[in-house]
Design a protein around this motif. Structure first.
Motif, PDB file in Angstrom:
ATOM      1  N   ILE A  28       0.856  -1.200   0.000  1.00  0.00           N
ATOM      2  CA  ILE A  28       0.000   0.000   0.000  1.00  0.00           C
ATOM      3  C   ILE A  28       0.893   1.252   0.000  1.00  0.00           C
ATOM      4  O   ILE A  28       1.680   1.472   0.927  1.00  0.00           O
ATOM      5  N   GLU A  29       0.808   2.021  -1.055  1.00  0.00           N
ATOM      6  CA  GLU A  29       1.516   3.303  -1.160  1.00  0.00           C
ATOM      7  C   GLU A  29       0.545   4.413  -0.735  1.00  0.00           C
ATOM      8  O   GLU A  29      -0.644   4.158  -0.548  1.00  0.00           O
ATOM      9  N   PRO A  30       1.030   5.644  -0.560  1.00  0.00           N
ATOM     10  CA  PRO A  30       0.114   6.715  -0.149  1.00  0.00           C
ATOM     11  C   PRO A  30      -1.090   6.881  -1.096  1.00  0.00           C
ATOM     12  O   PRO A  30      -2.167   7.220  -0.656  1.00  0.00           O
ATOM     13  N   ASP A  31      -0.898   6.692  -2.371  1.00  0.00           N
ATOM     14  CA  ASP A  31      -2.024   6.929  -3.295  1.00  0.00           C
ATOM     15  C   ASP A  31      -2.374   5.704  -4.154  1.00  0.00           C
ATOM     16  O   ASP A  31      -3.229   5.792  -5.030  1.00  0.00           O
ATOM     17  N   SER A  32      -1.699   4.636  -3.926  1.00  0.00           N
ATOM     18  CA  SER A  32      -1.994   3.451  -4.777  1.00  0.00           C
ATOM     19  C   SER A  32      -1.725   2.151  -3.987  1.00  0.00           C
ATOM     20  O   SER A  32      -1.039   2.171  -2.978  1.00  0.00           O
ATOM     21  N   VAL A  33      -2.312   1.126  -4.543  1.00  0.00           N
ATOM     22  CA  VAL A  33      -2.142  -0.189  -3.898  1.00  0.00           C
ATOM     23  C   VAL A  33      -1.782  -1.215  -5.007  1.00  0.00           C
ATOM     24  O   VAL A  33      -2.417  -1.194  -6.070  1.00  0.00           O
ATOM     25  N   ILE A  34      -0.798  -2.033  -4.746  1.00  0.00           N
ATOM     26  CA  ILE A  34      -0.470  -3.110  -5.682  1.00  0.00           C
ATOM     27  C   ILE A  34      -0.700  -4.439  -4.930  1.00  0.00           C
ATOM     28  O   ILE A  34      -0.112  -4.651  -3.867  1.00  0.00           O
ATOM     29  N   THR A  35      -1.589  -5.183  -5.433  1.00  0.00           N
ATOM     30  CA  THR A  35      -1.915  -6.427  -4.725  1.00  0.00           C
ATOM     31  C   THR A  35      -1.694  -7.618  -5.676  1.00  0.00           C
ATOM     32  O   THR A  35      -1.831  -7.480  -6.905  1.00  0.00           O
ATOM     33  N   ARG A  36      -1.415  -8.791  -5.081  1.00  0.00           N
ATOM     34  CA  ARG A  36      -1.216 -10.037  -5.867  1.00  0.00           C
ATOM     35  C   ARG A  36      -2.178 -11.102  -5.296  1.00  0.00           C
ATOM     36  O   ARG A  36      -2.322 -11.225  -4.082  1.00  0.00           O
ATOM     37  N   CYS A  37      -2.834 -11.791  -6.222  1.00  0.00           N
ATOM     38  CA  CYS A  37      -3.784 -12.810  -5.753  1.00  0.00           C
ATOM     39  C   CYS A  37      -3.826 -14.002  -6.770  1.00  0.00           C
ATOM     40  O   CYS A  37      -3.386 -13.846  -7.915  1.00  0.00           O
ATOM     41  N   LEU A  38      -4.403 -15.132  -6.332  1.00  0.00           N
ATOM     42  CA  LEU A  38      -4.542 -16.311  -7.195  1.00  0.00           C
ATOM     43  C   LEU A  38      -6.039 -16.530  -7.414  1.00  0.00           C
ATOM     44  O   LEU A  38      -6.829 -16.363  -6.491  1.00  0.00           O
ATOM     45  N   SER A  39      -6.388 -16.889  -8.675  1.00  0.00           N
ATOM     46  CA  SER A  39      -7.821 -17.082  -8.966  1.00  0.00           C
ATOM     47  C   SER A  39      -7.972 -18.301  -9.912  1.00  0.00           C
ATOM     48  O   SER A  39      -7.154 -18.486 -10.814  1.00  0.00           O
ATOM     49  N   PRO A  40      -9.079 -19.063  -9.725  1.00  0.00           N
ATOM     50  CA  PRO A  40      -9.273 -20.224 -10.624  1.00  0.00           C
ATOM     51  C   PRO A  40      -9.622 -19.775 -12.033  1.00  0.00           C
ATOM     52  O   PRO A  40      -9.380 -20.506 -13.010  1.00  0.00           O
ATOM     53  N   SER A  41     -10.210 -18.538 -12.141  1.00  0.00           N
ATOM     54  CA  SER A  41     -10.555 -18.073 -13.491  1.00  0.00           C
ATOM     55  C   SER A  41     -10.429 -16.558 -13.595  1.00  0.00           C
ATOM     56  O   SER A  41     -10.468 -15.851 -12.579  1.00  0.00           O
ATOM     57  N   ASN A  42     -10.364 -16.083 -14.807  1.00  0.00           N
ATOM     58  CA  ASN A  42     -10.272 -14.641 -15.028  1.00  0.00           C
ATOM     59  C   ASN A  42     -11.619 -13.954 -14.736  1.00  0.00           C
ATOM     60  O   ASN A  42     -11.657 -12.742 -14.395  1.00  0.00           O
ATOM     61  N   VAL A  43     -12.707 -14.734 -14.897  1.00  0.00           N
ATOM     62  CA  VAL A  43     -14.050 -14.130 -14.650  1.00  0.00           C
ATOM     63  C   VAL A  43     -14.179 -13.701 -13.191  1.00  0.00           C
ATOM     64  O   VAL A  43     -14.668 -12.600 -12.887  1.00  0.00           O
ATOM     65  N   LYS A  44     -13.647 -14.626 -12.327  1.00  0.00           N
ATOM     66  CA  LYS A  44     -13.740 -14.280 -10.887  1.00  0.00           C
ATOM     67  C   LYS A  44     -12.889 -13.059 -10.533  1.00  0.00           C
ATOM     68  O   LYS A  44     -13.273 -12.229  -9.719  1.00  0.00           O
ATOM     69  N   VAL A  45     -11.743 -12.944 -11.228  1.00  0.00           N
ATOM     70  CA  VAL A  45     -10.895 -11.734 -10.977  1.00  0.00           C
ATOM     71  C   VAL A  45     -11.633 -10.454 -11.412  1.00  0.00           C
ATOM     72  O   VAL A  45     -11.590  -9.427 -10.725  1.00  0.00           O
ATOM     73  N   ALA A  46     -12.367 -10.655 -12.605  1.00  0.00           N
ATOM     74  CA  ALA A  46     -13.119  -9.455 -13.072  1.00  0.00           C
ATOM     75  C   ALA A  46     -14.204  -9.057 -12.070  1.00  0.00           C
ATOM     76  O   ALA A  46     -14.393  -7.857 -11.774  1.00  0.00           O
ATOM     77  N   GLN A  86       0.019 -13.083 -14.172  1.00  0.00           N
ATOM     78  CA  GLN A  86       1.470 -13.259 -13.995  1.00  0.00           C
ATOM     79  C   GLN A  86       1.889 -14.722 -14.220  1.00  0.00           C
ATOM     80  O   GLN A  86       3.022 -15.098 -13.935  1.00  0.00           O
ATOM     81  N   GLY A  87       0.971 -15.549 -14.622  1.00  0.00           N
ATOM     82  CA  GLY A  87       1.279 -16.958 -14.823  1.00  0.00           C
ATOM     83  C   GLY A  87       0.426 -17.806 -13.881  1.00  0.00           C
ATOM     84  O   GLY A  87      -0.579 -17.334 -13.337  1.00  0.00           O
ATOM     85  N   THR A  88       0.786 -19.042 -13.734  1.00  0.00           N
ATOM     86  CA  THR A  88       0.001 -19.913 -12.871  1.00  0.00           C
ATOM     87  C   THR A  88       0.871 -20.352 -11.692  1.00  0.00           C
ATOM     88  O   THR A  88       2.095 -20.404 -11.776  1.00  0.00           O
ATOM     89  N   ARG A  89       0.174 -20.601 -10.576  1.00  0.00           N
ATOM     90  CA  ARG A  89       0.849 -21.114  -9.369  1.00  0.00           C
ATOM     91  C   ARG A  89      -0.165 -21.935  -8.581  1.00  0.00           C
ATOM     92  O   ARG A  89      -1.312 -21.462  -8.422  1.00  0.00           O
ATOM     93  N   GLN A  90       0.253 -23.167  -8.282  1.00  0.00           N
ATOM     94  CA  GLN A  90      -0.613 -24.099  -7.544  1.00  0.00           C
ATOM     95  C   GLN A  90      -1.915 -24.364  -8.331  1.00  0.00           C
ATOM     96  O   GLN A  90      -3.013 -24.492  -7.743  1.00  0.00           O
ATOM     97  N   GLY A  91      -1.881 -24.377  -9.646  1.00  0.00           N
ATOM     98  CA  GLY A  91      -3.038 -24.649 -10.521  1.00  0.00           C
ATOM     99  C   GLY A  91      -3.989 -23.478 -10.635  1.00  0.00           C
ATOM    100  O   GLY A  91      -5.072 -23.586 -11.227  1.00  0.00           O
ATOM    101  N   LEU A  92      -3.566 -22.321 -10.100  1.00  0.00           N
ATOM    102  CA  LEU A  92      -4.427 -21.103 -10.149  1.00  0.00           C
ATOM    103  C   LEU A  92      -3.690 -20.000 -10.927  1.00  0.00           C
ATOM    104  O   LEU A  92      -2.463 -20.003 -11.015  1.00  0.00           O
ATOM    105  N   ILE A  93      -4.474 -19.087 -11.408  1.00  0.00           N
ATOM    106  CA  ILE A  93      -3.873 -17.992 -12.191  1.00  0.00           C
ATOM    107  C   ILE A  93      -3.475 -16.872 -11.208  1.00  0.00           C
ATOM    108  O   ILE A  93      -4.277 -16.418 -10.383  1.00  0.00           O
ATOM    109  N   GLU A  94      -2.165 -16.413 -11.338  1.00  0.00           N
ATOM    110  CA  GLU A  94      -1.683 -15.324 -10.452  1.00  0.00           C
ATOM    111  C   GLU A  94      -1.915 -13.980 -11.137  1.00  0.00           C
ATOM    112  O   GLU A  94      -1.508 -13.779 -12.262  1.00  0.00           O
ATOM    113  N   HIS A  95      -2.564 -13.055 -10.373  1.00  0.00           N
ATOM    114  CA  HIS A  95      -2.845 -11.727 -10.960  1.00  0.00           C
ATOM    115  C   HIS A  95      -2.155 -10.645 -10.126  1.00  0.00           C
ATOM    116  O   HIS A  95      -2.101 -10.721  -8.909  1.00  0.00           O
TER     117      HIS A  95
END
Lengths: 173, 282
Positions: free
Chosen positions: A119-137, A157-166
């Motif tokens: 978390i920066e003062p004006d922005s946030v960069i987060t990383r997460c894993l999702s089974p599909s792109n629809v759920k990320v949307a 960012q690729g896949t990790r543990q069978g999930l897509i990393e965003h």
């Protein structure tokens, strides 16, 4: 002898030299006496004044010490106020970060995992894993709906543990 | 040393009593005919005081509202005596406390009576007469009491006498009985033109003395001698003739009789007032 006396005192018309001299000496002595007494009284009052000045000097010194203490106390009070403001700002910042972190976690879709965030003062960069792109949307849509964050970009960012990393960049509102 | 200073119309007569090695002295300072103003008298007196170094003096007051009265009182208590004096002063001397100065002196007690002399004089007159002198007087006598004192201190003091002090323009009459003055009166409007009394003057003074003798109580009218002093006494014949007018032996009164004093022969008769004033100051 018949003791009749009709004399009525009157003021002498002129003073003789002797009378004048005696009068002059009398006035001189009287004046000197009065001046002497006056000087003694003045001397006493001056002594009293000197004592009072001494006492006032001591009071002045203690007042100066008190004044310095008060100034220091005011400085401390100002510092304390500043610190309180800093603490308040820090508390608000922390609460905001906690709110953002809580939002990032609670809005995750089923099957999604939260990896990290910065978390920066004006922005946030987060990383997460999702089974599909629809759920990320859907996840990003819910974050934007909160009014606290606005999605700038989302990048797989690729896949990790069978999930897509965003990796998601969010702007803090 | 006390000076007695008597100012008459024509001259100033003074007497100084003896003290230590200084003998008694008397003197006269004639005032010029053309200048007898108060300013001139003041100037003459100033020179005299400066020359003689006069520090104490007494002068006799007369004329112009100076009143004197001798009366007997049967009161013994001093406050009652003062009441008597107040009554006599109010009704007989016409004393006005806003205008006059009053002085009184209890004299001898004869039987149950005390003889008292009271005098009153206008303050303005006292101040005007005192103002002629360069210094304050030790006392101020009246001419009448001074004449009475002069007689009382002389060999005539214990006899029954009537004395007339007659100057060119003033006259005083005193009757002394057994060492006590019983009548003191100033005779107004005196105008003695000649040293030796003329027939006309003698007739006038005969009437004057007879009238004034009638002021005496009945039992006090028996007198031994008539005494004359003043300028009229410079001619001894006047005393004898005036005495005869009232059937008394007339003599001149010399206050210096028996007193060692530097005085011109026969002039002692001029000084009873000044002499008594000098005595009063001692």
């Amino acid at each position: 002898m018949i003791q009749i006396d009709l004399a009525v005192r009157r003021r002498p018309e002129k003073l003789t030299s002797l009378q004048f001299l005696l009068l002059f000496l009398g006035i001189l002595l009287g004046t000197s006496l009065i001046v002497g007494i006056g000087l003694i009284l003045q001397w006493n009052s001056l002594n009293n004044l000197a004592d009072e000045i001494g006492e006032l000097g001591v009071k002045r010194d203690s007042l100066e010490i008190l004044e310095a203490e008060i100034i220091r106390y005011k400085d401390l009070k100002d510092s304390h106020s500043e610190l309180m403001l800093v603490m308040e700002d820090a508390r608000k910042d922390t609460e905001r970060r906690l709110d953002i972190l809580r939002l990032l976690r609670t809005e995750l879709e089923p099957g999604m995992k939260f990896l990290s965030c910065r978390i920066e003062p004006d922005s946030v960069i987060t990383r997460c894993l999702s089974p599909s792109n629809v759920k990320v949307a859907r996840y990003l849509e819910e974050l934007s709906r909160s009014g606290l964050l606005r999605v700038i970009e989302s990048e797989p960012q690729g896949t990790r543990q069978g999930l897509i990393e965003h990796r998601v960049l969010l702007k803090i509102q | 040393m006390t000076y007695g200073i008597d100012i008459s119309e024509e001259e100033i007569r003074w007497v100084r009593l003896p003290k230590g090695e200084n003998p008694a002295v008397c003197g006269r300072i004639l005032l010029e005919d053309n200048d007898r103003s108060p300013r001139r008298i003041r100037q003459v007196l100033k020179e005299f005081f400066s020359r003689e170094r006069v520090s104490r003096f007494v002068f006799p007051l007369c004329g112009q509202g100076v009143r004197a009265r001798v009366f007997a009182s049967d009161k013994v208590d001093i406050s009652e005596l003062e009441d008597n004096v107040a009554w006599e002063a109010k009704f007989m001397l016409e004393y006005n406390r806003h205008r006059d100065v009053l002085s009184f002196d209890p004299l001898r007690s004869v039987g149950s009576q005390t003889w008292i002399v009271a005098v009153a004089a206008p303050l303005e007159v006292i101040q005007r007469k005192s103002g002629l002198f360069p210094k304050n007087p030790t006392h101020i006598e009246t001419a009448l009491t001074a004449l009475a004192n002069a007689v009382l201190r002389s060999k005539w003091g214990e006899k029954d006498i009537i004395i007339l002090h007659l100057d060119r323009s003033r006259g005083f009459l005193v009757v002394v009985s057994h060492g006590n003055p019983i009548l003191i009166q100033e005779i107004p409007r005196v105008n003695l033109k000649e040293a030796r009394l003329s027939e006309e003057a003698l007739s006038l003074w005969h009437d004057e003395l007879k009238v004034r003798r009638n002021f005496l109580p009945q039992d006090k009218r028996r007198l031994d001698h008539f005494l004359l002093s003043g300028e009229a006494a410079l001619v001894p014949e006047n005393a004898r003739v005036l005495g005869e007018c009232i059937d008394l032996t007339g003599e001149v009164f010399d206050p210096f009789d028996g007193v060692q004093i530097e005085c011109k022969a026969g002039e002692g008769v001029l000084f009873p007032l000044a002499y008594a004033c000098a005595l009063r100051g001692e």
